[in-house]
Design an enzyme around this catalytic site. Structure first.
Site, PDB file in Angstrom:
ATOM      1  N   THR A  74       0.830  -1.216   0.000  1.00 54.11           N
ATOM      2  CA  THR A  74       0.000   0.000   0.000  1.00 54.11           C
ATOM      3  C   THR A  74       0.859   1.257   0.000  1.00 54.11           C
ATOM      4  O   THR A  74       0.329   2.363  -0.080  1.00 54.11           O
ATOM      5  CB  THR A  74      -0.940   0.042   1.227  1.00 54.11           C
ATOM      6  OG1 THR A  74      -0.145  -0.193   2.403  1.00 54.11           O
ATOM      7  CG2 THR A  74      -2.027  -1.000   1.133  1.00 54.11           C
ATOM      8  N   TYR A  98      -6.721  -7.999  11.279  1.00 59.29           N
ATOM      9  CA  TYR A  98      -5.987  -6.786  11.666  1.00 59.29           C
ATOM     10  C   TYR A  98      -5.961  -6.649  13.191  1.00 59.29           C
ATOM     11  O   TYR A  98      -4.904  -6.517  13.798  1.00 59.29           O
ATOM     12  CB  TYR A  98      -6.659  -5.582  11.023  1.00 59.29           C
ATOM     13  CG  TYR A  98      -5.966  -4.264  11.241  1.00 59.29           C
ATOM     14  CD1 TYR A  98      -4.790  -3.949  10.569  1.00 59.29           C
ATOM     15  CD2 TYR A  98      -6.509  -3.310  12.108  1.00 59.29           C
ATOM     16  CE1 TYR A  98      -4.172  -2.714  10.751  1.00 59.29           C
ATOM     17  CE2 TYR A  98      -5.898  -2.079  12.289  1.00 59.29           C
ATOM     18  CZ  TYR A  98      -4.729  -1.787  11.611  1.00 59.29           C
ATOM     19  OH  TYR A  98      -4.120  -0.559  11.795  1.00 59.29           O
TER      20      TYR A  98
HETATM   21  P1  NAD Z   1      -0.232   2.468   4.880  1.00 54.96           P
HETATM   22  O1  NAD Z   1      -1.003   1.338   4.320  1.00 54.96           O
HETATM   23  O2  NAD Z   1      -0.158   3.744   4.122  1.00 54.96           O
HETATM   24  O3  NAD Z   1       1.267   2.032   5.162  1.00 54.96           O
HETATM   25  C1  NAD Z   1       1.656   0.716   5.458  1.00 54.96           C
HETATM   26  C2  NAD Z   1       2.992   0.463   4.777  1.00 54.96           C
HETATM   27  O4  NAD Z   1       3.402  -0.874   5.094  1.00 54.96           O
HETATM   28  C3  NAD Z   1       2.875   0.530   3.255  1.00 54.96           C
HETATM   29  O5  NAD Z   1       3.969   1.273   2.739  1.00 54.96           O
HETATM   30  C4  NAD Z   1       2.933  -0.923   2.817  1.00 54.96           C
HETATM   31  O6  NAD Z   1       3.444  -1.095   1.519  1.00 54.96           O
HETATM   32  C5  NAD Z   1       3.822  -1.514   3.900  1.00 54.96           C
HETATM   33  N1  NAD Z   1       3.617  -2.952   4.069  1.00 54.96           N
HETATM   34  C6  NAD Z   1       2.451  -3.619   4.191  1.00 54.96           C
HETATM   35  N2  NAD Z   1       2.676  -4.938   4.337  1.00 54.96           N
HETATM   36  C7  NAD Z   1       4.035  -5.106   4.303  1.00 54.96           C
HETATM   37  C8  NAD Z   1       4.889  -6.221   4.395  1.00 54.96           C
HETATM   38  N3  NAD Z   1       4.399  -7.466   4.538  1.00 54.96           N
HETATM   39  N4  NAD Z   1       6.230  -6.018   4.316  1.00 54.96           N
HETATM   40  C9  NAD Z   1       6.734  -4.780   4.143  1.00 54.96           C
HETATM   41  N5  NAD Z   1       5.974  -3.682   4.055  1.00 54.96           N
HETATM   42  C10 NAD Z   1       4.629  -3.842   4.134  1.00 54.96           C
HETATM   43  O7  NAD Z   1      -0.824   2.717   6.341  1.00 54.96           O
HETATM   44  P2  NAD Z   1      -0.458   3.823   7.430  1.00 54.96           P
HETATM   45  O8  NAD Z   1      -1.692   4.568   7.735  1.00 54.96           O
HETATM   46  O9  NAD Z   1       0.771   4.541   7.067  1.00 54.96           O
HETATM   47  O10 NAD Z   1      -0.165   2.898   8.695  1.00 54.96           O
HETATM   48  C11 NAD Z   1       1.150   2.627   9.148  1.00 54.96           C
HETATM   49  C12 NAD Z   1       1.082   1.801  10.423  1.00 54.96           C
HETATM   50  O11 NAD Z   1       0.356   2.508  11.424  1.00 54.96           O
HETATM   51  C13 NAD Z   1       0.377   0.460  10.235  1.00 54.96           C
HETATM   52  O12 NAD Z   1       1.050  -0.521  10.983  1.00 54.96           O
HETATM   53  C14 NAD Z   1      -0.999   0.698  10.805  1.00 54.96           C
HETATM   54  O13 NAD Z   1      -1.572  -0.474  11.309  1.00 54.96           O
HETATM   55  C15 NAD Z   1      -0.711   1.701  11.898  1.00 54.96           C
HETATM   56  N6  NAD Z   1      -1.900   2.511  12.199  1.00 54.96           N
HETATM   57  C16 NAD Z   1      -2.278   3.546  11.365  1.00 54.96           C
HETATM   58  C17 NAD Z   1      -3.415   4.265  11.669  1.00 54.96           C
HETATM   59  C18 NAD Z   1      -3.859   5.432  10.832  1.00 54.96           C
HETATM   60  O14 NAD Z   1      -4.911   5.995  11.110  1.00 54.96           O
HETATM   61  N7  NAD Z   1      -3.140   5.882   9.830  1.00 54.96           N
HETATM   62  C19 NAD Z   1      -4.200   3.933  12.780  1.00 54.96           C
HETATM   63  C20 NAD Z   1      -3.810   2.859  13.573  1.00 54.96           C
HETATM   64  C21 NAD Z   1      -2.649   2.170  13.290  1.00 54.96           C
END
Ligand code: NAD
Ligand code: UDP
Length: 309
Positions: A35, A143
């Protein structure tokens, strides 16, 4: 410092990499680009302190670093439900790989956990000692339970092996660099409003969320990683709570859009209410959000205007 950021090409990860580079750290960004996207990190590629590794956190990796931030995991329900088994593997094996590495090289390791560990909460607002109301077998479980298990691993590595851990529970965060087709509510509504399409409110729109602007959240990450003697878990989010219908109205007003709200089916297990109690973050980190919803939405709208025009 040398810092590894897993998920560094994603929404939050790219903001974090930027801030770390700005303060002079060396950053290794590890991402499988599920993503995330190259475009988010293009501005850093000429920086000699930045290195990109296309790699999956499910497979082990090595690096010589002082700090590890583990952000790799799709965060939008649309994306994490696309391949739920992979989502569990990413959360659980990604945590094991980060913790194993941290243990070997004696690095401090940070986990991007989530308000989803509280599930559909019956305690409101949510405090860190609330143990949650999570369906273990529903469409969101990959998740929620993946992230819960990752927290378990963080605290077991801490107790059993003395690994220096930091766990933050992130509440809905939004801002520039989100994907237009990310599927989460803020980007969906803004993109729909800017394109003059219907605004898709799921259910009645009476469910609530509390929206944090990305810059505030990253400030919280950095504070959490700097502080000594505090593992968390700690809630990071903006306590101002809105219904989804209110969010739609704000977006329509701020974009001046003629879009109309339509109602679609509420997804199964969609939490009815969510609001962080951030007393612990205030006390331990001296942190609280500075950017209100209106200002944050305006900045995000400006980003999407240039992105989709
Ligand atoms: P996002 O989807 O933009 O970023 C996730 C990143 O992880 C992406 O660059 C994706 O390519 C990478 N990724 C996914 N699976 C992978 C794998 N198997 N190996 C290597 N890379 C992988 O999401 P985000 O909003 O930037 O979230 C980042 C983190 O923060 C996540 O762990 C998410 O659970 C956590 N989080 C975000 C929010 C929010 O509101 N943005 C809320 C709660 C938790
Ligand atoms: N939502 C909505 N329309 C959309 C996307 C989401 O009404 O186009 C709702 C969703 O049902 C949920 C809230 O907005 O109640 C937040 O959804 P999101 O996917 O952003 O994150 P969640 O907090 O549910 O993980």
């Amino acid at each position: 410092m040398r810092i590894l950021v897993t998920g560094g090409a994603g929404f939050l990860g790219s903001h974090l990499c930027k801030r770390l580079l700005e303060r002079g750290d060396e950053v290794i960004c590890l991402d499988n680009l599920f993503t995330g996207r190259r475009r988010n990190i293009v501005p850093f590629l000429n920086n000699p302190n930045f290195e990109f590794l296309r790699h999956d956190v499910v497979d082990s990796f090595k690096a010589e670093v002082d700090h590890i931030y583990n952000l790799a995991c799709p965060a939008s329900p649309v994306h994490y439900q696309h391949n739920p088994i992979k989502t569990v593997k990413t959360s659980v094996m990604g945590a094991i790989n980060c913790l194993g590495l941290a243990k070997r090289i004696n690095a401090r390791v940070f986990q991007a956990s989530t308000s989803e560990v509280y599930g559909d909460p019956v305690v409101h607002p949510q405090t860190e000692d609330y143990r949650g109301n999570v369906n273990p077998i529903g469409p969101r479980s990959c998740y929620d339970e993946g992230k819960r298990c990752a927290e378990t691993l963080f605290f077991d590595y801490h107790r059993q092996n003395g690994v220096d851990v930091r766990v933050v529970r992130i509440f809905n965060t939004y801002g520039p660099q989100m994907l237009a087709d990310d599927g989460r509510v803020v980007s969906n509504f803004i993109v729909q409003a800017l394109r003059g399409e219907d605004i898709t409110v799921y259910g009645e729109g009476s469910q609530t969320r509390s929206f944090c602007f990305v810059d505030d959240l990253i400030n919280g990450f950095l504070k959490m990683m700097e502080i000594e003697g505090f593992t968390g878990p700690v809630n990071l989010g903006n306590p101002a709570e809105f219904t989804i219908l209110e969010l739609a109205e704000h977006v329509i007003r701020l974009t001046g859009s003629s879009s109309k709200v339509i109602h679609e089916v509420l997804p199964q297990d969609d939490p009815l209410q969510r609001q962080p109690d951030i007393s612990l973050a205030r006390e331990k980190l001296g942190w609280e959000p500075q950017v209100g919803l209106e200002e944050g939405l305006q900045r995000t709208i400006n980003y999407f205007k240039s992105e989709i025009s």
